[in-house]
Design a protein around this motif. Structure first.
Motif: not given
Ligand code: ZN
Length: 461
Positions: A266, A290, A317, A367-368, A371, A374, A376
């Motif tokens: 992640p 991702g 992602r 948003e992709g 992500s 890392g 938010t």
């Protein structure tokens, strides 16, 4: 920091998958959005800057997840177009030019790239800087942060590097090669100097060895250890034609090789991934790794069209990136949203798949991307999130017939002209065709002057 009220915005797209808010205000203070509502004038503090939102469609700022700023200095060189050569022949032509770049070239090319990004609605830029000619010194990343400060851009520096010598199969000239120790030490230095893990951070750093074919195994192993120790993101080029070479050297294709080293998960994203099998994509999805999809190099290289809807369906992602100017002559992420959508429409026919929804491509670019980095606190417009946004004035002939669906507009129609407003961290950095805090003419002259220290003014090389 002053407060800003965008008053009476015709439409506010808070995210690609939320309902559009018509005729709403947005209140921003201290770099964050504090409220979105129908009438916030009374909530605005005294002295707040008021921006008239009549006709404006407002969107979350775009997040660019893959670029090589320094390549801006070799744009529009048809003689160097890599479609004319094998990749190796092309590298032999382009790298001697990259090897001439000076520290000032890295600064001014960053200004050039960020200016174009900002003009077209991008508010956060990730740059994969892997070119470190020895004569250019050790302050290249520092100069990029200096450029980001000047432009007011939220900047993620991917500290790249190459360690394998040409004699052992690398495609990078030895004058740009570093040792693993030197690479890791400088990654640690720039993380300590610049990486800010706090919400609304304007500066972050990722450990980003250029690509597995140009680095020793230990470079990737130590990158993973450092990134985990410092709590930063990992990034590299994966799946852009190198898997057969990696298989020959390491006995497995690149995705398996990276996973075997811990360079997955992640906190990791790869650029490109166009040659990956469904099984490899499933492994990446299971790990949480991702993808930064760069649509425009696919047109230029004629590579297989990355199956973005399949990646999405697998739960990968996905973010979007311009890529460097050596494989995309612009730094216009807005253009890439449209081109990525059109490319998938083209591919959907031969795949016998439905045409993908345009909203998905706005989601990848907002948003992709957040992500992948890392974050938010960026990628959508909500109270508490960063006041990073762009707006287009739709009261133009360009938009007649399009205004009923602001979400699809970006990918399906495409926004050809610069946006009318870009705000980053609550500060207007681009408005009505100008940088309000900068002298674009002076920046242009300085960049041109620096460019011509390494390349002639004519088309010759
Ligand atoms: Zn790249």
């Amino acid at each position: 920091m002053t407060a800003v009220l965008l008053k009476g915005c015709a439409a506010v797209v808070t995210s690609a998958y939320d309902p559009v808010l018509w005729d709403h205000d947005i209140l921003c203070q201290d770099g964050a959005i504090t409220a979105i509502g129908p009438d916030l004038a009374r909530a605005a503090p005294a002295g707040a800057e008021i921006i008239n939102g009549a006709g404006l469609f407002v969107y979350p700022g775009l997040v660019n997840t893959h670029h090589h700023f320094f390549q801006c200095f070799v744009r529009n060189r048809a003689a160097l177009d890599w479609t004319r050569y094998s990749v190796i022949e092309w590298l032999d032509r382009i790298y001697p030019i990259f090897a001439r770049l000076t520290e000032d070239c890295f600064y001014h090319s960053a200004v050039v790239a960020m200016a174009e990004l900002i003009k077209h609605g991008c508010t956060t830029a990730f740059d994969h800087q892997y070119c470190f000619p020895k004569h250019a010194g050790s302050r290249i990343i520092d100069r990029q942060f200096e450029a980001a400060d000047l432009m007011g851009m939220r900047f993620h520096a991917g500290r790249g590097g190459n360690t394998l010598p040409k004699s052992e199969g690398s495609t990078i000239p030895d004058e740009m090669r570093e040792t693993t120790d030197a690479f890791i030490a400088d990654c640690a230095r720039v993380i300590d100097a610049y990486h800010d893990p706090a919400p609304l951070a304007m500066r972050q750093v990722a450990v980003a060895p250029c690509q597995p074919v140009n680095c020793y195994r230990e470079t990737f192993v130590e990158s993973v250890a450092l990134a985990h120790d410092k709590g930063v993101i990992l990034h590299s080029h994966v799946g852009e034609g190198e898997s057969p070479v990696i298989e020959q050297v390491h006995g497995m294709r690149t995705v398996d090789y990276c996973e075997s080293l811990g360079f997955a998960g992640p906190d990791t994203f790869y650029a490109h991934c166009w040659e990956l099998s469904r099984e490899e994509l499933q492994k990446m999805a299971a790990a949480g790794t991702g993808v930064a999809h760069c649509s425009e190099p696919v047109y230029l290289v004629g590579a297989e069209i990355t199956d973005i809807p399949a990646m999405d369906a697998l739960g990968l992602r996905v973010g979007l990136g311009c890529d460097g100017a050596a494989s995309n002559d612009n730094s216009n992420l807005m253009h890439c949203v449209h081109s990525a959508y059109m490319l998938q429409c083209l591919a959907s026919a031969s795949r016998q798949d439905p045409v993908p929804p345009p909203a998905a491509f706005l989601a990848y670019a907002t948003e992709g991307g957040a992500s992948l980095l890392g974050r938010t606190d960026i990628g959508a417009l909500r109270p508490g999130m960063a006041a990073d946004l762009f707006a287009i004035d739709t009261r133009k002939l360009d938009y007649v017939g399009t205004r009923h669906d602001p979400i699809s507009l970006i990918a399906k129609v495409g926004i050809g002209a610069p946006v009318d407003l870009t705000m980053i961290n609550g500060r207007v950095v681009w408005q009505n065709g100008a940088f309000p805090h900068l002298d674009e003419g002076a920046l242009f002259a300085a960049a041109e002057k620096t460019l011509h220290t390494i390349l002639p003014q004519t088309g010759g090389l």
